[in-house]
Design a protein around this motif. Structure first.
Motif, PDB file in Angstrom:
ATOM      1  N   LYS A 306       0.304  -0.445   4.065  1.00 31.51           N
ATOM      2  CA  LYS A 306       1.432   0.368   4.824  1.00 31.51           C
ATOM      3  C   LYS A 306       2.260   0.978   4.001  1.00 31.51           C
ATOM      4  N   HIS A 307       2.681   0.698   2.780  1.00 33.74           N
ATOM      5  CA  HIS A 307       3.363   1.393   1.658  1.00 33.74           C
ATOM      6  C   HIS A 307       2.442   2.583   1.362  1.00 33.74           C
ATOM      7  N   GLU A 310       2.792   5.123   4.246  1.00 33.37           N
ATOM      8  CA  GLU A 310       3.984   5.960   3.922  1.00 33.37           C
ATOM      9  C   GLU A 310       4.061   6.952   2.818  1.00 33.37           C
ATOM     10  N   GLN A 311       3.521   6.496   1.777  1.00 42.17           N
ATOM     11  CA  GLN A 311       3.575   7.609   0.689  1.00 42.17           C
ATOM     12  C   GLN A 311       2.636   8.751   0.972  1.00 42.17           C
ATOM     13  N   GLN A 518       7.911  -6.929   5.786  1.00 42.15           N
ATOM     14  CA  GLN A 518       9.091  -6.298   5.211  1.00 42.15           C
ATOM     15  C   GLN A 518      10.205  -7.022   4.807  1.00 42.15           C
TER      16      GLN A 518
END
Length: 619
Positions: A306-307, A310-311, A518
């Motif tokens: 997920k990170h 997002e990046q 999260q």
């Protein structure tokens, strides 16, 4: 209905944004408080697949930890020992560290006099009346302010980062990193105290730098709370976090007493710093070799993916953002990969970026945004009262009742003991009566002992406990303001002990409203607020008390009571049973530019979830 911001583009294709979340989180408080922890699921209308899609999922910890041997199963009890040891060292270091700073600053201030009168040197741990002069106290206040601001500022930047990293790489190793700064800080402190002629007292700033850059006590609290949230089901999470809070108050109450006894027994204040250094080493060793990891490999990989997504989304959006900034196509040298990577690093280094956790996007999350913002504000008031007004309350009692060290220590001990009783006895009993017992009854009736442990947000019991805790704090502070006898002042402190429920309840509530992947990021954002309060609150309350101690010494208490009153009012707008919706809108790429109009004509204003499924938190 279609979004007002459409159309948008994805690659070369136009997309339509369709709001599919209207009214999803319209939560009410119609059911009774009894059994608020786990509402019975009502059978829905439609296919079994539809019901499964909308039904809250059972707490995933049951599957992740099922079948593990006890030494590999994470629980809150693994952290109680290290956390108590940490708070004991933290509490025991407060007074000796202040005394050491006073002595070292005084030694430096009277350096010339010491040179001419070598028969009366100032050494750490001694008692020197000249060090109580106004000039020396002014320098001490300025130096301690620098240390406090540096530690708070650095931990405000580091603690959220460590919380976010712990979602992707695990809590255990980040807990070890957060303790390493404390080791370096204690080593520098010991050398400064032992060799004051060689090591200048300003080297304490360097020790504080290492402590702050590793997150300090703020990061340890964030990671500890995240660990407990990982391994504790929603019905018991508040109580488990209360255990950590009880360790904190116990350590702060016992630590100074034990430190004073040790200093008397050994005849040297340096012994306390050696013990604190040993505590940090023991904590790191125990956590690294014995404490099991609470974030499973599956969850770590999900957070990493997920990170990365997002990046990638930010990197893809950079060219369009730069084009809007320049008003035209940006120069080619700006668009190269190296500069793009540098811009991403700068965006990630934004110290305020973690606060985005309080404002999740999407129309479906509008009520949740209000919940998180209100809880963040209330938590900031609570930590400001503890860190900023706590010292002023002791000074106020000294001023009003002529208390000495014995009376002040007794007051702190009484209030801390009642806080521990509330967190270790009252809170578990209330949780069992109003949450666990109804849950067990439903489980016996259904025969499914995991079904009701769902990711369904904070429940009504959480909301009411928060309100009652704030009432206790407000009544206690009003009592501080009005009473004029020591006995009633202590009684007012007992009322504030019930306010200890608020912090544990808020920490537990926010972890129930967001996906497990999260939790570290959310608690890290709250850690940022704690670190900022650690810097700002003492300045504000100290300034108010200093300016009004003559004409109206209760002024800072009036301000504090007003803040608790506003927090109580804000808690009335906190709603239960809200969870994060991962997508505020569902995106539909248009088939091509030629049939764009016909596609829009075929999409109704509101599309049912059976046609366009939405991603639910925790599924």
């Amino acid at each position: 209905m279609t979004s007002e911001s459409q159309p948008r583009t994805y690659g070369r294709r136009e997309i339509t944004l369709v709001d599919n979340a209207r009214g999803r989180n319209e939560s009410t408080e119609e059911s009774s408080l009894l059994g608020a922890g786990a509402e019975a699921e009502q059978p829905g209308i439609g296919s079994e697949a539809d019901n499964d899609a909308t039904k809250p999922r059972s707490w995933e910890g049951y599957d992740e930890f099922n079948g593990l041997p006890w030494w590999r199963t994470p629980t809150v009890f693994w952290l109680l020992g290290p956390y108590f040891l940490l708070t004991l060292a933290f509490g025991g270091m407060i007074i000796p560290k202040i005394e050491l700073i006073v002595t070292l600053v005084c030694r430096n201030y009277f350096a010339e006099e010491q040179a001419s009168d070598s028969g009366n040197p100032i050494i750490p741990g001694g008692n020197y009346p000249q060090c109580n002069s106004a000039a020396v106290q002014k320098h001490v206040a300025a130096f301690t302010l620098v240390l406090s601001a540096l530690a708070g500022g650095l931990s405000a930047f580091t603690a959220p980062k460590l919380g976010s990293l712990s979602d992707r790489y695990g809590r255990k190793r980040l807990l070890v990193i957060a303790s390493c700064g404390g080791i370096i800080n204690e080593i520098i402190t010991i050398f400064t105290a032992k060799y004051p002629d060689v090591v200048d007292y300003r080297f304490l700033i360097l020790g504080t730098f290492f402590d702050g850059i590793s997150g300090s006590f703020t990061a340890a609290s964030v990671l500890g709370n995240a660990y407990v949230a990982d391994c504790t089901p929603p019905s018991k999470r508040g109580v488990a976090l209360g255990y950590l809070q009880a360790c904190l108050f116990t350590g702060l109450a016992i630590g100074p007493i034990l430190a004073g006894k040790v200093a008397v027994w050994t005849g040297s204040v340096l012994t306390i710093f050696y013990i604190a250094l040993g505590c940090h080493i023991v904590i790191i060793t125990f956590v690294w070799f014995f404490v099991p990891e609470s974030v499973s490999k599956r969850r770590r990989m999900a957070s990493q993916e997920k990170h990365q997504a997002e990046q990638d989304a930010i990197a893809a959006a950079l060219p369009g953002s730069l084009e809007r900034v320049f008003g035209a196509q940006p120069p080619s040298w700006i668009m190269n990969d190296r500069l793009r990577s540098s811009l991403l690093i700068l965006l990630n280094a934004n110290p305020l970026a973690p606060l985005k956790m309080f404002v999740p996007s999407g129309l479906a999350n509008r009520l949740l945004r209000r919940n998180l913002l209100l809880m963040g504000f209330i938590d900031m008031v609570l930590i400001s009262a503890a860190l900023g007004a706590g010292t002023m309350i002791i000074l106020y009692a000294k001023h009003m009742f002529n208390w000495g060290v014995l009376e002040s220590s007794r007051f702190i001990s009484i209030v801390s003991v009642f806080r521990v009783i509330v967190l270790l006895i009252v809170f578990p009993i209330v949780n069992y009566i109003f949450r666990i017992r109804p849950l067990r009854r439903r489980q016996r009736l259904t025969g499914n002992f995991h079904a009701d442990e769902t990711h369904a947000g904070a429940d009504k019991l959480d909301v009411w406990l928060l309100r009652l805790a704030l009432i206790g704090d407000m009544v206690g502070v009003i009592g501080y303001t009005l009473v004029r006898t020591p006995e009633l002042f202590i009684l007012s402190g007992v009322f504030t002990a019930f306010g200890g429920l608020a912090s544990a309840t808020i920490q537990a509530s926010v972890t129930k409203q967001i996906p497990a992947e999260q939790v570290g990021s959310m608690l890290g954002a709250m850690g940022l607020l704690h670190a900022v309060s650690r810097v700002i609150a003492p300045i504000i309350f100290d300034g108010i008390y200093s300016a009004t101690v003559g004409p109206f010494p209760q002024a800072f208490l009036v301000v504090l009571a007003s803040l608790f009153g506003v927090s109580l009012l804000a808690s009335l707008f906190v709603r239960p049973h809200l969870v994060l919706q991962e997508e505020g809108y569902t995106q539909f790429p248009a088939q091509d530019s030629e049939n764009r109009g016909s596609f829009a004509d075929t999409v109704p204003d509101v599309l049912p979830s059976a046609i366009i499924p939405r991603a639910q938190a925790g599924t």
